[in-house]
Motif scaffolding. Structure first.
Motif, mmCIF file in Angstrom:
data_model
loop_
_atom_site.group_PDB
_atom_site.id
_atom_site.type_symbol
_atom_site.label_atom_id
_atom_site.label_comp_id
_atom_site.label_asym_id
_atom_site.label_seq_id
_atom_site.Cartn_x
_atom_site.Cartn_y
_atom_site.Cartn_z
ATOM 1 N N ASP A 226 0.825 -1.214 0.000
ATOM 2 C CA ASP A 226 0.000 0.000 0.000
ATOM 3 C C ASP A 226 0.857 1.261 0.000
ATOM 4 O OD1 ASP A 226 -2.229 -1.554 -0.029
ATOM 5 O OD2 ASP A 226 -3.099 -0.754 1.814
ATOM 6 N N ARG A 227 1.948 1.236 0.735
ATOM 7 C CA ARG A 227 2.843 2.407 0.728
ATOM 8 C C ARG A 227 3.508 2.556 -0.640
ATOM 9 N NH1 ARG A 227 3.886 4.917 5.507
ATOM 10 N NH2 ARG A 227 5.959 5.611 4.863
ATOM 11 N N ALA A 228 3.817 1.427 -1.278
ATOM 12 C CA ALA A 228 4.360 1.487 -2.633
ATOM 13 C C ALA A 228 3.329 2.082 -3.594
ATOM 14 C CB ALA A 228 4.776 0.092 -3.095
ATOM 15 N N LEU A 229 2.061 1.700 -3.445
ATOM 16 C CA LEU A 229 1.002 2.257 -4.277
ATOM 17 C C LEU A 229 0.897 3.762 -4.073
ATOM 18 C CD1 LEU A 229 -1.443 1.886 -6.192
ATOM 19 C CD2 LEU A 229 -2.843 1.495 -4.144
ATOM 20 N N ALA A 230 0.978 4.220 -2.828
ATOM 21 C CA ALA A 230 0.898 5.653 -2.543
ATOM 22 C C ALA A 230 2.055 6.404 -3.179
ATOM 23 C CB ALA A 230 0.884 5.880 -1.039
ATOM 24 N N LEU A 231 3.256 5.838 -3.075
ATOM 25 C CA LEU A 231 4.421 6.471 -3.691
ATOM 26 C C LEU A 231 4.266 6.520 -5.211
ATOM 27 C CD1 LEU A 231 7.231 7.717 -3.464
ATOM 28 C CD2 LEU A 231 8.180 5.397 -3.539
ATOM 29 N N CYS A 232 3.751 5.442 -5.788
ATOM 30 C CA CYS A 232 3.576 5.406 -7.240
ATOM 31 C C CYS A 232 2.510 6.399 -7.696
ATOM 32 C CB CYS A 232 3.231 3.994 -7.692
ATOM 33 S SG CYS A 232 4.608 2.830 -7.507
ATOM 34 N N GLY A 233 1.480 6.597 -6.886
ATOM 35 C CA GLY A 233 0.495 7.627 -7.201
ATOM 36 C C GLY A 233 1.134 8.999 -7.245
ATOM 37 N N CYS A 234 2.023 9.258 -6.291
ATOM 38 C CA CYS A 234 2.751 10.525 -6.279
ATOM 39 C C CYS A 234 3.627 10.652 -7.525
ATOM 40 C CB CYS A 234 3.601 10.617 -5.013
ATOM 41 S SG CYS A 234 4.618 12.118 -4.924
ATOM 42 N N LEU A 235 4.355 9.592 -7.865
ATOM 43 C CA LEU A 235 5.215 9.628 -9.052
ATOM 44 C C LEU A 235 4.394 9.891 -10.318
ATOM 45 C CD1 LEU A 235 7.619 6.631 -8.321
ATOM 46 C CD2 LEU A 235 8.209 9.056 -8.347
ATOM 47 N N ALA A 236 3.233 9.266 -10.416
ATOM 48 C CA ALA A 236 2.383 9.480 -11.586
ATOM 49 C C ALA A 236 1.954 10.942 -11.692
ATOM 50 C CB ALA A 236 1.156 8.568 -11.516
ATOM 51 N N ARG A 237 1.683 11.577 -10.551
ATOM 52 C CA ARG A 237 1.329 13.001 -10.569
ATOM 53 C C ARG A 237 2.509 13.879 -10.938
ATOM 54 N NH1 ARG A 237 -1.131 11.333 -5.905
ATOM 55 N NH2 ARG A 237 0.577 12.115 -4.618
ATOM 56 N N GLU A 238 3.690 13.533 -10.413
ATOM 57 C CA GLU A 238 4.835 14.432 -10.531
ATOM 58 C C GLU A 238 5.600 14.302 -11.846
ATOM 59 O OE1 GLU A 238 5.647 16.878 -8.259
ATOM 60 O OE2 GLU A 238 3.656 16.271 -7.606
#
Length: 319
Positions: free
Chosen positions: A255-267
């Motif tokens: 889940d933390r990896a998913l959250a980080l990947c969501g951030c990467l997708a935005r940035e």
């Protein structure tokens, strides 16, 4: 919304046991504690919704996992979207939410009906006087005294609503009055910092409620390009499964990896990465191509990726 939709698909399937988001469903990101890492609000449509496998869901990353934090509040799943709004006030670091006629607030782990929180009755004369003095100069302009009185009274009222203790209010009053305050050290320092942060949140909330100010955005430092409408699906499928994402010391769980990947997708797109570049990164994350392969096709892509990664990891919350 595209990123939130993709993230919500897996979270909702785990929560409800039902796959997909039917038509009329949606998901959005909303940063309820202004930490730069948005929470995921999702509405899952179903005819004759029973509020169990459909309705309103709010996923908050706490510790290693995303937790759904509305399910224990009767009726909240079924509140219409136009009856849900953010309050200008925060409680325990998260915004209160108006859900139809009920206000719900953060108790440290989830949202609950605010009527269940203990309020307090305080002597606020010293605080209001110190607060007004701190807001006014030697010769206040016309109307400033009245505005200061209104703002300070709002703060005092809110301190009672959120259950401040008299000793807390007295300590905070002394600090804004410029009195000698022996600031706590050691274990008590964290409590003092939390008290100060809560008091500042109250002050900001009163200014926002009066229309005098706005909450500051909690955006990451990112590139100078506008966000683009891209297809994030392949990237968000590949990213959380990549070892160097999953095992990073700041992630360490799916889940933390998913959250980080969501951030990467935005940035990543804010550094000028196009759909072709995002698709290349998805291949890279699936270990289908090497660093050299990526650089041969787009010499700037890995640099943009690394800058976005640094921005996300720099403010990624601790476990």
């Amino acid at each position: 919304m595209a990123i939130a939709h993709k993230m919500a698909l897996g979270l909702l399937e785990r929560q409800t046991g039902s796959k997909g988001l039917p038509l009329a469903s949606f998901a959005i990101e909303v940063d309820l504690n202004l930490d730069g890492l948005p929470e995921i609000f999702a509405y899952r449509y179903a005819p004759g919704c029973d509020g169990i496998k459909c309705g309103n869901f709010l996923f908050v990353l706490e510790g290693d996992s995303y937790h759904e934090v509305l399910g224990d509040i009767p009726g909240v799943r079924l509140v219409p979207q136009d009856k849900i709004a953010l309050s200008p006030f925060k409680r325990n670091g998260f915004f209160d939410i108006q859900s139809n006629t009920m206000t719900i607030g953060w108790n440290g782990t989830r949202y609950v009906d605010v009527s269940t929180f203990p309020a307090s009755t305080l002597d606020g004369a010293a605080f209001v006087a110190a607060c007004q003095k701190s807001k006014l100069g030697e010769q206040p302009a016309e109307g400033e005294a009245e505005q200061a009185a209104t703002a300070c009274q709002c703060q005092f009222n809110r301190f009672q609503v959120v259950g401040f203790k008299q000793a807390d209010l007295d300590a905070y009053t002394a600090s804004i009055a410029g009195q000698e305050v022996e600031y706590p050290i050691g274990d008590k320092e964290d409590a003092w910092l939390a008290l100060s942060k809560s008091a500042q949140d109250v002050a900001t909330g009163c200014d926002v409620a009066s229309g005098k100010s706005q909450w500051p955005p909690a955006y990451f430092d990112h590139g100078d390009r506008p966000q683009q409408k891209l297809n994030f699906g392949a990237f968000l499928d590949a990213c959380p499964a990549q070892d160097f994402i999953l095992t990073n010391h700041k992630t360490g769980s799916p889940d933390r990896a998913l959250a980080l990947c969501g951030c990467l997708a935005r940035e990543i797109p804010t550094y000028g990465v196009s759909q072709d570049g995002l698709d290349l990164l998805a291949q890279y994350y699936r270990d289908e191509i090497s660093d050299a392969d990526v650089e041969a096709q787009d010499a700037d892509l890995l640099t943009a990726h690394d800058k976005a990664s640094e921005a996300c990891l720099s403010q990624f919350p601790a476990k």
